[in-house]
Design an enzyme around this catalytic site. Structure first.
Site, PDB file in Angstrom:
ATOM      1  N   LYS A   1       0.797  -1.233   0.000  1.00  0.00           N
ATOM      2  CA  LYS A   1       0.000   0.000   0.000  1.00  0.00           C
ATOM      3  C   LYS A   1       0.830   1.283   0.000  1.00  0.00           C
ATOM      4  CE  LYS A   1      -4.023  -2.094   2.195  1.00  0.00           C
ATOM      5  NZ  LYS A   1      -5.045  -1.986   3.254  1.00  0.00           N
TER       6      LYS A   1
ATOM      7  N   ASP B   1      -9.653   2.697   2.248  1.00  0.00           N
ATOM      8  CA  ASP B   1      -9.592   1.964   3.519  1.00  0.00           C
ATOM      9  C   ASP B   1     -10.261   2.715   4.663  1.00  0.00           C
ATOM     10  OD1 ASP B   1      -8.367  -0.459   2.927  1.00  0.00           O
ATOM     11  OD2 ASP B   1      -6.344   0.316   3.199  1.00  0.00           O
TER      12      ASP B   1
END
Length: 275
Positions: free
Chosen positions: A64, A100
């Site tokens: 990420k 997220d």
């Protein structure tokens, strides 16, 4: 339409199950697959996905943060967070986003009110890509009393400073000692994820009754962290809601369609219980 999720490891991801179901429900032609990408092959794989005319992909542990350097453009929020979990490919260019934090927030609000979230003393375990997204969304939502616990304290320091949080940064030992002081404790690490189901970043035995233990892991549905928190009288929230909500936000970016999240949460939960 070709879609994927990249990570390492990735074998047990439910993302293909979820997104392929949504593609079918929305009447879209396409497929979504899980691609295992070792860290040393990340740049090469991203270029390959672009050349193979993928429409986009999700990004999970451990890519990420490192993926940002390989993208053409990254939304301001994801840049500020330093983490991307969703990539859209348009006209040969790769655009990075972070869903997220908002996905976690939507899930959290099924357990706590807006005021309860903003008033809570919150502890986030971990300081990686998911922690950055969650801390950013919680802070934007009005929560300021957010502490960060991480194995490497300097990363916790950086996360506190970058978001202007009023909580403390600490190592895991200090967090273990103080766990009973927090109203919400969120595990953003991979500790306890299948197949390492007996691991936990912190022992939740000393959490206070009535507090909330949240884990972003959804496999297993109830991690060791959540089991011990529940035994202590805490409320618990597993990672299924966050997983589905963040996925829905990504799906909308790729397709302009809003998928059925409530039905998918039930499907994922049922599917996990059968395993």
């Amino acid at each position: 339409m070709k879609l994927a999720v990249i990570g390492y490891p990735i074998h047990h991801s439910k993302s293909p199950f979820m997104h392929n179901s949504w593609l079918k429900e929305c009447g879209l032609k396409g497929s979504y697959e899980a691609l295992e990408v070792p860290p040393d092959q990340l740049g090469e794989q991203i270029e390959d996905l672009r050349k193979r005319n993928f429409s986009g992909y999700n990004v999970t542990i451990p890519h990420k943060e490192n993926i940002i350097q390989y993208l053409d453009e990254v939304e301001d929020r994801a840049t500020e967070l330093g983490a991307v979990n969703t990539v859209v490919i348009r006209d040969g260019k790769s655009y990075g986003y972070n869903t997220d934090g908002d996905g976690f927030l939507k899930s959290l609000l099924t357990k706590r009110t807006t005021k309860e979230v903003s008033d809570s003393q919150i502890l986030i375990i971990g300081a990686g890509g998911a922690a950055k997204g969650i801390a950013g969304s919680l802070h934007s939502f009005g929560a300021e009393k957010i502490s960060i616990a991480n194995r490497t304290v300097i990363k916790a320091d950086q996360l506190i400073e970058s978001h202007g949080l009023t909580g403390d940064s600490m190592d895991l030992a200090a967090a273990q000692h103080q766990i009973g002081l927090f109203d919400i404790v969120i595990n953003t690490t991979s500790q306890g994820m299948y197949p390492h189901i007996h691991q936990h970043a912190l022992d939740a035995t000393e959490m206070k009754a009535g507090s909330l233990a949240a884990d972003i892991i959804y496999n297993p549905l109830k991690t060791q962290f959540l089991k011990k928190a529940e035994a202590a009288g805490a409320d618990i929230l597993n990672g299924v809601g966050m997983f589905v909500f963040q996925g829905a936000l990504a799906f909308e970016k790729w397709t302009d369609k809003i998928p059925d999240t409530a039905s998918m949460i039930n499907k994922i939960t049922k599917d996990m219980k059968q395993e």
